[in-house]
Design an enzyme around this catalytic site. Structure first.
Site, PDB file in Angstrom:
ATOM      1  N   HIS A 191       0.813  -1.075   0.201  1.00 37.96           N
ATOM      2  CA  HIS A 191      -0.054  -0.173   0.005  1.00 37.96           C
ATOM      3  C   HIS A 191       0.856   1.340  -0.179  1.00 37.96           C
ATOM      4  CE1 HIS A 191       0.476  -0.481   4.369  1.00 37.96           C
ATOM      5  NE2 HIS A 191       0.264   0.990   4.655  1.00 37.96           N
ATOM      6  N   LYS A 195       5.590   5.653  -1.818  1.00 38.02           N
ATOM      7  CA  LYS A 195       6.593   6.297  -1.290  1.00 38.02           C
ATOM      8  C   LYS A 195       7.884   6.281  -1.430  1.00 38.02           C
ATOM      9  CE  LYS A 195       4.004   6.851   3.245  1.00 38.02           C
ATOM     10  NZ  LYS A 195       3.890   6.642   4.809  1.00 38.02           N
ATOM     11  N   HIS A 244      -6.370   3.870  -0.292  1.00 35.10           N
ATOM     12  CA  HIS A 244      -6.265   3.603   1.023  1.00 35.10           C
ATOM     13  C   HIS A 244      -6.440   4.749   1.822  1.00 35.10           C
ATOM     14  CE1 HIS A 244      -2.014   3.984   0.495  1.00 35.10           C
ATOM     15  NE2 HIS A 244      -1.988   4.100   1.816  1.00 35.10           N
TER      16      HIS A 244
HETATM   17 FE   LIG Z   1      -0.307   5.336   2.944  1.00 34.62          FE
END
Ligand SMILES: [Fe+2]
Length: 339
Positions: A191, A195, A244
């Site tokens: 998820h 990043k 999410h």
């Molecule tokens: Fe997140």
């Protein structure tokens, strides 16, 4: 018989609008009708449709804009384009952007149910095709990818795997199918993969993020879902990753989806992700207890989280915590008896 299927009709021509709505109602479909692109763009974020029937030419644009918006968060939602034109260019454009079928005006209204059913059936078959086995081979690569991400951010080390563990517990409690379970677990592991493209100084920043930094941080669900969405078998996983950080009341990001329009697996992931973050130490705050975390989730049920799923998670965690206490007691007892 069809009352469990909800259809969106986007049609600005009055006669066509009313006759199609009446026909759908006659064949027992639940139906919402809107006449402009703007209204359609609004309602798709609030109502979980099973199929969209949209006229090509609308007063404020073409249905291709709606198709583009839908494909960002419902990659597999059947989308039937109604057109009076024979222009093959329109047909190619729409197909390229993910339209599933065409209805040429004028058409026999009696054919509507079979067109709808054939598109719903096609979607069911495609969902089946994405079997867990196909994705299993990717699991190792995925874990390596996650290790790379967690090396960048030591505070979230192990976070994804713990989220996946709790997601699995929810999947069992909710009696999800084997396929859904697998999809949820993969989405849980992946998820935050978006990043990976985020600058380290934002990822590890202890103080409050500035507006621009916050905007960059908020990109990670889109970046992540774009990375994962490149793999055909993982399209559904990509959709869950994208959503999410949506909130049940519609104030989340990136698409501001509301309630049950947010895919159910994404709503589950949001809860377990939040829980895991609260009980973990982060660069900007200390860890909280499990009880405190569950209390925080309950406070945001209905606004941030799906209230029904929060109840299930609460029950799952309480039985898990009770089980842990029980194991501790047995271990204590064993220790005493050993001495
Ligand atoms: Fe997140």
């Amino acid at each position: 018989m069809n009352k469990d299927k909800t259809i969106l009709l986007v049609e600005d021509e009055q006669i066509a609008f009313h006759t199609i709505l009446e026909t759908l109602d006659f064949y027992n479909y639940r139906c919402h009708g809107v006449t402009t692109l703007q209204e359609a763009l609004e309602i798709i974020k609030k109502v979980p449709f099973d199929l969209i029937l949209a006229d090509y030419m609308l007063p404020d644009g073409t249905c291709l804009e709606l198709l583009d918006a839908v494909r960002k968060f419902r990659f597999d939602l059947p989308f039937v384009v109604i057109t009076a034109s024979d222009d093959t260019e329109i047909i190619h454009k729409a197909l390229d952007r993910g339209a599933s079928d065409f209805l040429k005006k004028p058409f026999n209204l009696k054919n509507l149910p079979s067109i709808i059913e054939r598109n719903l059936e096609r979607r069911r078959l495609e969902q089946k095709k994405n079997s867990p086995q196909k994705a299993t081979v990717l699991l190792k690569t995925i874990k390596a990818l996650i290790a790379a991400l967690e090396a960048k951010d030591p505070y979230t080390s192990g976070h994804s795997l713990r989220v996946a563990r709790h997601a699995r517990m929810m999947a069992i409690a909710l009696d999800l199918s084997e396929e859904e379970q697998f999809t949820l677990e993969l989405a849980a592991i992946l998820h935050d993969i978006g990043k990976i493209g985020m600058p380290d100084y934002i990822l590890n920043k202890a103080s409050h993020l500035h507006e621009l930094e916050y905007r960059i941080a908020k990109e990670h669900p889109i970046v992540g879902s774009n990375i994962v969405g490149k793999i055909d078998e993982l399209k559904e996983v990509a959709a869950i990753i994208r959503h999410h950080h949506e909130r049940f009341d519609g104030s989340g990001y990136p698409d501001g989806l509301q309630g049950e329009v947010i895919p159910r697996l994404a709503r589950i992931l949001t809860i377990v992700d939040a829980y895991e973050s609260i009980v973990s130490r982060r660069v900007y705050r200390d860890a909280k207890s499990s009880e405190e975390a569950l209390h925080e989730l309950a406070k945001s049920a209905g606004t941030q989280f799906d209230p029904e799923l929060v109840k299930v998670f609460n029950a799952v965690m309480h039985s898990e915590l009770a089980g842990k206490k029980m194991r501790l007691k047995i271990e204590d007892f064993t220790d005493i008896s050993d001495t």
